[in-house]
Design a protein around this motif. Structure first.
Motif, PDB file in Angstrom:
ATOM      1  N   GLY A  42       0.782  -1.227   0.000  1.00 28.95           N
ATOM      2  CA  GLY A  42       0.000   0.000   0.000  1.00 28.95           C
ATOM      3  C   GLY A  42       0.814   1.279   0.000  1.00 28.95           C
ATOM      4  N   LYS A  43       2.133   1.149  -0.057  1.00 29.86           N
ATOM      5  CA  LYS A  43       2.990   2.334  -0.040  1.00 29.86           C
ATOM      6  C   LYS A  43       3.847   2.375  -1.298  1.00 29.86           C
ATOM      7  N   GLU A  44       4.330   3.566  -1.618  1.00 29.56           N
ATOM      8  CA  GLU A  44       5.228   3.704  -2.758  1.00 29.56           C
ATOM      9  C   GLU A  44       6.626   3.216  -2.386  1.00 29.56           C
ATOM     10  N   ARG A  45       7.358   2.841  -3.418  1.00 33.80           N
ATOM     11  CA  ARG A  45       8.738   2.436  -3.191  1.00 33.80           C
ATOM     12  C   ARG A  45       9.537   3.620  -2.639  1.00 33.80           C
ATOM     13  N   GLU A  46      10.372   3.345  -1.666  1.00 29.34           N
ATOM     14  CA  GLU A  46      11.142   4.392  -0.995  1.00 29.34           C
ATOM     15  C   GLU A  46      12.625   4.056  -1.059  1.00 29.34           C
ATOM     16  N   ARG A  47      13.413   5.023  -1.476  1.00 30.66           N
ATOM     17  CA  ARG A  47      14.860   4.851  -1.404  1.00 30.66           C
ATOM     18  C   ARG A  47      15.287   5.201   0.011  1.00 30.66           C
ATOM     19  N   VAL A  48      15.799   4.246   0.737  1.00 30.50           N
ATOM     20  CA  VAL A  48      16.131   4.498   2.145  1.00 30.50           C
ATOM     21  C   VAL A  48      17.587   4.891   2.326  1.00 30.50           C
ATOM     22  N   ALA A  49      18.469   4.413   1.460  1.00 31.36           N
ATOM     23  CA  ALA A  49      19.882   4.761   1.577  1.00 31.36           C
ATOM     24  C   ALA A  49      20.558   4.543   0.234  1.00 31.36           C
ATOM     25  N   ALA A  50      21.615   5.298   0.006  1.00 33.19           N
ATOM     26  CA  ALA A  50      22.358   5.156  -1.247  1.00 33.19           C
ATOM     27  C   ALA A  50      23.775   5.645  -1.046  1.00 33.19           C
ATOM     28  N   THR A  51      24.657   5.143  -1.876  1.00 41.04           N
ATOM     29  CA  THR A  51      26.035   5.591  -1.824  1.00 41.04           C
ATOM     30  C   THR A  51      26.623   5.555  -3.231  1.00 41.04           C
ATOM     31  N   GLY A  52      27.551   6.467  -3.476  1.00 40.73           N
ATOM     32  CA  GLY A  52      28.146   6.564  -4.793  1.00 40.73           C
ATOM     33  C   GLY A  52      29.368   5.660  -4.935  1.00 40.73           C
ATOM     34  N   TRP A  53      30.062   5.820  -6.040  1.00 35.70           N
ATOM     35  CA  TRP A  53      31.289   5.064  -6.263  1.00 35.70           C
ATOM     36  C   TRP A  53      32.232   5.221  -5.077  1.00 35.70           C
ATOM     37  N   SER A  54      32.720   4.119  -4.591  1.00 34.30           N
ATOM     38  CA  SER A  54      33.666   4.117  -3.460  1.00 34.30           C
ATOM     39  C   SER A  54      33.183   4.995  -2.307  1.00 34.30           C
ATOM     40  N   ALA A  55      31.882   5.023  -2.118  1.00 38.45           N
ATOM     41  CA  ALA A  55      31.255   5.786  -1.022  1.00 38.45           C
ATOM     42  C   ALA A  55      31.605   7.274  -1.077  1.00 38.45           C
ATOM     43  N   ALA A  56      31.693   7.823  -2.279  1.00 40.21           N
ATOM     44  CA  ALA A  56      32.009   9.243  -2.420  1.00 40.21           C
ATOM     45  C   ALA A  56      30.920  10.119  -1.797  1.00 40.21           C
ATOM     46  N   TRP A  57      29.710   9.627  -1.765  1.00 39.19           N
ATOM     47  CA  TRP A  57      28.608  10.323  -1.099  1.00 39.19           C
ATOM     48  C   TRP A  57      27.653   9.287  -0.539  1.00 39.19           C
ATOM     49  N   THR A  58      26.850   9.681   0.427  1.00 41.31           N
ATOM     50  CA  THR A  58      25.855   8.793   1.023  1.00 41.31           C
ATOM     51  C   THR A  58      24.584   9.583   1.268  1.00 41.31           C
ATOM     52  N   TYR A  59      23.475   8.920   1.038  1.00 45.59           N
ATOM     53  CA  TYR A  59      22.159   9.522   1.209  1.00 45.59           C
ATOM     54  C   TYR A  59      21.324   8.648   2.145  1.00 45.59           C
ATOM     55  N   TYR A  60      20.530   9.295   2.977  1.00 43.75           N
ATOM     56  CA  TYR A  60      19.562   8.579   3.825  1.00 43.75           C
ATOM     57  C   TYR A  60      18.214   9.287   3.756  1.00 43.75           C
ATOM     58  N   ALA A  61      17.173   8.507   3.694  1.00 50.55           N
ATOM     59  CA  ALA A  61      15.837   9.065   3.814  1.00 50.55           C
ATOM     60  C   ALA A  61      15.626   9.560   5.240  1.00 50.55           C
ATOM     61  N   ASP A  62      14.826  10.591   5.374  1.00 48.04           N
ATOM     62  CA  ASP A  62      14.556  11.139   6.703  1.00 48.04           C
ATOM     63  C   ASP A  62      13.996  10.080   7.646  1.00 48.04           C
ATOM     64  N   SER A  63      13.244   9.149   7.099  1.00 45.39           N
ATOM     65  CA  SER A  63      12.578   8.142   7.923  1.00 45.39           C
ATOM     66  C   SER A  63      13.564   7.180   8.595  1.00 45.39           C
ATOM     67  N   VAL A  64      14.811   7.135   8.118  1.00 44.84           N
ATOM     68  CA  VAL A  64      15.769   6.179   8.679  1.00 44.84           C
ATOM     69  C   VAL A  64      17.034   6.851   9.219  1.00 44.84           C
ATOM     70  N   LYS A  65      17.149   8.151   9.050  1.00 44.76           N
ATOM     71  CA  LYS A  65      18.355   8.845   9.517  1.00 44.76           C
ATOM     72  C   LYS A  65      18.566   8.613  10.996  1.00 44.76           C
ATOM     73  N   GLY A  66      19.792   8.307  11.358  1.00 45.46           N
ATOM     74  CA  GLY A  66      20.135   8.067  12.754  1.00 45.46           C
ATOM     75  C   GLY A  66      19.908   6.641  13.194  1.00 45.46           C
TER      76      GLY A  66
END
Length: 120
Positions: A42-66
């Motif tokens: 019943g929910k849309e797909r959510e990107r919860v975390a991501a990282t670039g090549w060799s962890a050059a950057w990292t992303y977290y959704a607000d719902s999982v930060k921390g």
């Protein structure tokens, strides 16, 4: 082509931890951007975390930060999602995704998904 194999899902209680793993093959792993998505009924797909090549950057959704931490071990061709302080609302099928673009807008390669169920 990149092939992805996930593992580590399961049934846990609220407040517990789980670690998901995603092992890739088919391309130099350090030059693959990786992400974790989840889809709950019943929910849309959510990107919860991501990282670039060799962890050059990292992303977290607000719902999982921390609470969630994404990491990668390029020597093992594996990305991880450490999930702490799990909540019932984290219940979903978790998918590993990958792309050759260092800053992907979409991900070309997907794993089969692993179920995470958090009971209250």
């Amino acid at each position: 082509q990149v092939q992805l194999v996930e593992s580590g899902g399961g049934l846990v209680q609220a407040g517990d931890s789980l670690r998901l793993s995603c092992t890739a093959s088919g391309r130099t792993f350090s030059r693959i951007a990786m992400a974790w998505f989840r889809m709950a009924p019943g929910k849309e797909r959510e990107r919860v975390a991501a990282t670039g090549w060799s962890a050059a950057w990292t992303y977290y959704a607000d719902s999982v930060k921390g609470r969630f931490t994404m990491s990668r071990d390029d020597a093992k061709n594996t990305a991880y999602l450490q999930m702490n302080s799990l909540k019932p609302e984290d219940t979903a099928v978790y998918y590993c995704a990958a792309d050759n673009d260092p800053l992907p807008k979409d991900y070309a390669y997907w794993g089969q998904g692993t179920q995470v169920t958090v009971s209250s």
